[in-house]
Scaffold this motif. Structure first.
Motif, PDB file in Angstrom:
ATOM      1  N   ARG A 165      24.052  40.913  -6.502  1.00  0.00           N
ATOM      2  CA  ARG A 165      24.665  40.692  -7.794  1.00  0.00           C
ATOM      3  C   ARG A 165      26.160  40.493  -7.668  1.00  0.00           C
ATOM      4  NH1 ARG A 165      24.111  42.271 -12.930  1.00  0.00           N
ATOM      5  NH2 ARG A 165      26.187  43.032 -12.613  1.00  0.00           N
ATOM      6  N   ARG A 181      14.708  62.812 -16.247  1.00  0.00           N
ATOM      7  CA  ARG A 181      14.722  61.893 -15.109  1.00  0.00           C
ATOM      8  C   ARG A 181      14.157  62.547 -13.871  1.00  0.00           C
ATOM      9  NH1 ARG A 181      18.969  57.170 -14.275  1.00  0.00           N
ATOM     10  NH2 ARG A 181      18.615  56.265 -16.300  1.00  0.00           N
ATOM     11  N   GLN A 239      29.837  49.776  -3.204  1.00  0.00           N
ATOM     12  CA  GLN A 239      30.122  49.619  -4.638  1.00  0.00           C
ATOM     13  C   GLN A 239      30.470  50.958  -5.282  1.00  0.00           C
ATOM     14  OE1 GLN A 239      26.718  47.591  -6.253  1.00  0.00           O
ATOM     15  NE2 GLN A 239      27.135  45.715  -5.091  1.00  0.00           N
ATOM     16  N   THR A 288      22.168  54.219  -6.752  1.00  0.00           N
ATOM     17  CA  THR A 288      23.566  54.248  -7.170  1.00  0.00           C
ATOM     18  C   THR A 288      23.907  55.588  -7.798  1.00  0.00           C
ATOM     19  OG1 THR A 288      23.476  51.884  -7.589  1.00  0.00           O
ATOM     20  CG2 THR A 288      25.298  53.089  -8.578  1.00  0.00           C
ATOM     21  N   GLN A 289      23.013  56.061  -8.671  1.00  0.00           N
ATOM     22  CA  GLN A 289      23.270  57.343  -9.320  1.00  0.00           C
ATOM     23  C   GLN A 289      23.284  58.479  -8.311  1.00  0.00           C
ATOM     24  OE1 GLN A 289      20.760  58.274 -12.639  1.00  0.00           O
ATOM     25  NE2 GLN A 289      22.093  59.968 -13.243  1.00  0.00           N
ATOM     26  N   GLU A 297      27.982  49.479 -17.465  1.00  0.00           N
ATOM     27  CA  GLU A 297      26.812  48.663 -17.165  1.00  0.00           C
ATOM     28  C   GLU A 297      27.190  47.271 -16.670  1.00  0.00           C
ATOM     29  OE1 GLU A 297      24.017  50.793 -20.550  1.00  0.00           O
ATOM     30  OE2 GLU A 297      24.375  48.630 -20.661  1.00  0.00           O
ATOM     31  N   HIS A 298      28.185  46.644 -17.345  1.00  0.00           N
ATOM     32  CA  HIS A 298      28.473  45.255 -17.016  1.00  0.00           C
ATOM     33  C   HIS A 298      29.392  45.095 -15.817  1.00  0.00           C
ATOM     34  CE1 HIS A 298      26.858  44.570 -21.096  1.00  0.00           C
ATOM     35  NE2 HIS A 298      26.429  43.461 -20.521  1.00  0.00           N
ATOM     36  N   TRP A 339      30.163  47.704 -13.419  1.00  0.00           N
ATOM     37  CA  TRP A 339      29.756  48.450 -12.215  1.00  0.00           C
ATOM     38  C   TRP A 339      28.245  48.472 -11.981  1.00  0.00           C
ATOM     39  CZ3 TRP A 339      34.063  50.102 -15.012  1.00  0.00           C
ATOM     40  CH2 TRP A 339      35.262  50.146 -14.280  1.00  0.00           C
ATOM     41  N   ASP A 340      27.493  48.019 -12.977  1.00  0.00           N
ATOM     42  CA  ASP A 340      26.038  48.116 -12.880  1.00  0.00           C
ATOM     43  C   ASP A 340      25.602  49.586 -12.772  1.00  0.00           C
ATOM     44  OD1 ASP A 340      23.520  47.075 -12.936  1.00  0.00           O
ATOM     45  OD2 ASP A 340      23.427  46.585 -10.798  1.00  0.00           O
ATOM     46  N   PHE A 341      26.355  50.471 -13.443  1.00  0.00           N
ATOM     47  CA  PHE A 341      26.014  51.899 -13.482  1.00  0.00           C
ATOM     48  C   PHE A 341      25.204  52.157 -14.740  1.00  0.00           C
ATOM     49  CE2 PHE A 341      29.465  54.226 -10.801  1.00  0.00           C
ATOM     50  CZ  PHE A 341      29.113  53.448  -9.710  1.00  0.00           C
ATOM     51  N   HIS A 342      24.003  52.692 -14.571  1.00  0.00           N
ATOM     52  CA  HIS A 342      23.183  52.971 -15.750  1.00  0.00           C
ATOM     53  C   HIS A 342      23.032  54.466 -15.963  1.00  0.00           C
ATOM     54  CE1 HIS A 342      22.253  48.712 -16.049  1.00  0.00           C
ATOM     55  NE2 HIS A 342      22.254  48.742 -14.740  1.00  0.00           N
ATOM     56  N   LYS A 354      17.815  50.167  -7.431  1.00  0.00           N
ATOM     57  CA  LYS A 354      19.263  50.177  -7.268  1.00  0.00           C
ATOM     58  C   LYS A 354      19.955  51.186  -8.176  1.00  0.00           C
ATOM     59  CE  LYS A 354      23.407  47.585  -6.857  1.00  0.00           C
ATOM     60  NZ  LYS A 354      24.291  46.755  -7.623  1.00  0.00           N
ATOM     61  N   SER A 355      19.551  51.222  -9.444  1.00  0.00           N
ATOM     62  CA  SER A 355      20.287  52.097 -10.353  1.00  0.00           C
ATOM     63  C   SER A 355      20.110  53.561  -9.956  1.00  0.00           C
ATOM     64  CB  SER A 355      19.844  51.869 -11.795  1.00  0.00           C
ATOM     65  OG  SER A 355      18.535  52.316 -11.980  1.00  0.00           O
ATOM     66  N   ALA A 412      34.041  52.048  -6.898  1.00  0.00           N
ATOM     67  CA  ALA A 412      34.139  52.493  -8.290  1.00  0.00           C
ATOM     68  C   ALA A 412      34.918  53.786  -8.408  1.00  0.00           C
ATOM     69  CB  ALA A 412      32.738  52.658  -8.874  1.00  0.00           C
TER      70      ALA A 412
END
Lengths: 467, 238
Positions: free
Chosen positions: A467, A297, A321, A355-356, B190-191, B193-196, A351-352, A325
């Motif tokens: 979302r 990555r 978010q 977020t990461q 994924e569903h 938290w939308d964490f990938h 976004k992903s 979490a």
């Protein structure tokens, strides 16, 4: 050296071009001067003859013949010889130094071998233009003009012209070529530097650059190439570093894996023991794969492979978010998570990935700060950028470590024993850079503060579909 | 590590696997057959497309990098041809943009290689037609004594209201829609938290244990979230 021949030929081309240019310029100016010089001489000799003949005719007409002859002789006698002649109606010479000849009215040009006594010119041919007029009493009045004089003038002009153009061409070629040679020599030095770097792999070599006040285009070329070499050196070093780190950091879990399997095989055949060993092996392999995933990555992000999927993204909402979490896990571990993101702050992002990045910051803090610590996350607008601050009040990181914190596999000494791959912050940093953001680590005294400045999205999207 | 799915709704499905790596294809096919599914394998993108258009499958497992025709094009062609069979898209390790591309092409789910069979199996089952509660368009979802109001985002067990935080509600909702089937940690990340990516901390575990505590407080007739070792979680009627 390979570069020498083409540079030599550049020099030859410049010399040939300059010579041609000079010859053409001199040719044109010479021709112009020649025309300007010869035409008036020709014209003025005719005009003089006409004038003198007119004058002499007037003298002849207004004076008695001997007085007229005397006056004309006095007027026309010049040291060069061949000046005039007065011939009576019987064709006998009355006065004058023009040679014996039957003179007709109008212009004629005499051409004859000069007597040895007249030192007129180098060669022996004399050319004289003569204008003859008939007087009232039938006498012929001839006045001559020695064309040799103008020819001499032209010859001397030609000689001078060829000499000076030759000298000018020589000087120009000498000065021009030495100048071109100096420039080419400097280019050769730059080329030789590039050659040396590519042939010897000596990445530290740089082309010489003159002090700033004397810099010209060649120095700009050298500076550009040096900058390129700097970047190449940086990349090569980072690739070397990464491959060393990969080899080193993956060897350990693989060695552990091998030991486990070996120990299980060495023991008595027992299904339960085998199962345990295999489960342990899968776990180890998964951790190696996770490391690979992170490395790939980072590599992809550094290669800029993901930029196409960027979309307007509310950094405040994304941070919210992530904080939500992690809040339960943080509470369980007695960590406080605080978020200050009062307004939507828009950036262009994936976004992903963002977020990461946020998750990695939070996890890094949760893992490396003791129970009771507080993690403070802020999103704020700062001029043309959106600033993300992640600050903990833990033990912090020393200056030396902090400078290296975003390097792959870099782990602060005291956290060698805590879980983690040493890739979390590297990945976060790669995500930041892929988003055109500036990332830095600061001393929060105590604690660590990570600051990421994203370029702000100028116009917030009108309709958004969170979302 | 192939684990049996002890679901009472265990029905056989027809699965198409498009994968050119014979070892991976055999691994997936063997596992799915052990689960009682019928499996067809295509090693070529064009063959896969032909099979998918010719026969009717319940789920298609599609590798991105296959010879003949790449996975993305096959999915696009299928969707263009009106085939709505759910597709799980397999992408390479580290493919940052692959997920978005796959979903945009019409895939329903994606999985990064290498994956564990239990992960694939859970996703195949989730996408298959056996989902009993998934079909309910209703605002009210019931499992035993547990009832979720999806409009009001509220929950109760029998007469007792269940006080859930937003993420807890989402998590329980997802488990209920996939009741009696294994849901993996990654699926939840994924569903819900939308964490990938794979977080190092126990986000899922912490939330599950909080929901469990709340469900248990409601008495013995509340459904229970079971941990399926090495696979994930399963919600069963109490």
């Amino acid at each position: 050296m390979q570069v020498r021949f083409p540079l030599r030929s550049t020099r030859a081309r410049v010399a040939a071009f300059m010579s041609l240019l000079f010859l053409a310029a001199f040719g044109v100016s010479g021709l112009a001067t020649w025309l300007a010089l010869t035409a008036p001489v020709d014209e003025s000799s005719q005009a003089r003859l006409l004038r003198e003949v007119g004058l002499a005719t007037t003298i002849y007409a207004t004076h008695k013949t001997p007085a007229a002859v005397r006056l004309i002789s006095e007027r026309e006698r010049r040291p060069t010889g061949y000046n005039f002649r007065i011939t009576d109606r019987e064709g006998r010479r009355v006065a004058g130094d023009l040679p014996e000849q039957a003179y007709a009215e109008g212009f004629t040009t005499l051409r004859f071998q000069a007597p040895a006594t007249t030192p007129t010119s180098d060669d022996d041919v004399v050319r004289i233009r003569v204008l003859t007029a008939k007087m009232a009493d039938g006498a012929l009045l001839s006045i001559g003009e020695d064309l040799e004089r103008s020819r001499q003038l032209q010859a001397s002009f030609l000689r001078t012209f060829i000499l000076t153009s030759g000298a000018a061409l020589f000087i120009a070629l000498a000065v021009g070529l030495s100048y071109v040679t100096r420039i080419l020599r400097r280019i050769e030095v730059i080329a030789a530097t590039a050659d040396a770097v590519s042939s010897s792999g000596e990445m530290g070599l740089r082309a010489p650059v003159r002090p700033p006040e004397r810099r010209d285009d060649i120095d700009q070329l050298a500076i550009a190439m040096n900058r390129m070499l700097d970047e190449i050196q940086r990349l090569v070093l980072s690739v070397r570093q990464v491959s060393d780190d990969v080899a080193h950091d993956l060897r350990t879990p693989l060695a552990h894996l091998r030991q486990r399997v070996e120990v299980a095989l060495a023991g008595p055949p027992d299904a339960a023991a085998y199962r345990m060993a295999l489960e342990g092996a899968v776990e180890k392999i998964d951790s190696v794969l996770t490391t690979f995933e992170a490395l790939l990555r980072i590599g992809q992000l550094e290669a800029g492979a993901n930029l196409a999927t960027f979309q307007p993204l509310d950094l405040s909402e994304t941070a919210r978010q992530v904080v939500e979490a992690y809040r339960p896990s943080a509470e369980d571990a007695d960590h406080a998570l605080e978020l200050h993101a009062p307004r939507s702050e828009w950036i262009a992002g994936e976004k992903s990935l963002v977020t990461q990045m946020l998750a990695n910051f939070v996890e890094n803090a949760l893992i490396h700060t003791p129970a009771g610590s507080t993690l403070d996350i802020r999103v704020e607008h700062l001029g043309k950028s959106v600033r993300l601050v992640v600050e903990d009040d833990g033990p912090g990181v020393g200056d030396e470590d902090r400078a290296q914190i975003f390097r792959r596999f870099y782990r602060v000494e005291r956290s060698r024993t805590t879980p983690g791959s040493g890739l979390g912050l590297s990945l976060a940093s790669a995500v930041a850079h892929a988003h055109g953001a500036e990332i830095r680590a600061e001393d929060a005294g105590p604690g660590l503060r990570i600051v990421v400045d994203f370029p702000a999205l100028q116009a917030a999207p009108a309709a958004t579909s969170p979302r | 590590m192939v684990k049996a799915d002890n679901s009472p709704y265990h029905a056989t499905m027809k699965v198409l696997v498009v994968e050119d790596d014979s070892e991976t294809a055999a691994y997936v096919a063997r596992g799915l057959k052990e689960q009682g599914h019928g499996v067809e394998v295509a090693a070529d993108g064009r063959d896969g497309l032909f099979l998918a258009l010719d026969q009717s499958f319940d789920v298609i497992v599609m590798d991105r990098m296959v010879p003949g025709m790449d996975g993305l094009s096959v999915i696009k062609s299928l969707r263009a041809g009106g085939v709505e069979t759910p597709v799980i898209f397999l992408t390479a390790l580290g493919g940052v943009g692959d997920r978005v591309e796959g979903l945009e092409a019409g895939a329903d789910d994606y999985l990064v290689k290498p994956f564990s069979f239990s992960e694939l199996n859970a996703r195949v089952n989730a996408l298959g037609r056996r989902a009993p509660l998934r079909e309910q368009p209703a605002a009210l979802v019931r499992l035993g004594a547990l009832e979720l109001n999806r409009l009001q985002r509220s929950a109760r067990v029998g007469d007792r209201p269940l006080d859930l935080k937003p993420k807890e509600f989402q998590l329980l909702e997802y488990l209920m829609l996939n009741a009696d089937r294994v849901v993996t940690r990654t699926m939840l990340l994924e569903h819900v938290w939308d964490f990938h990516f794979d977080p190092k901390t126990t986000i899922v575990e912490t939330h599950i244990s909080r929901i469990r505590a709340k469900l248990e407080a409601c008495g013995p007739d509340a459904p229970a979230i079971h941990t399926v070792r090495g696979a994930g979680y399963m919600l069963n009627a109490g």
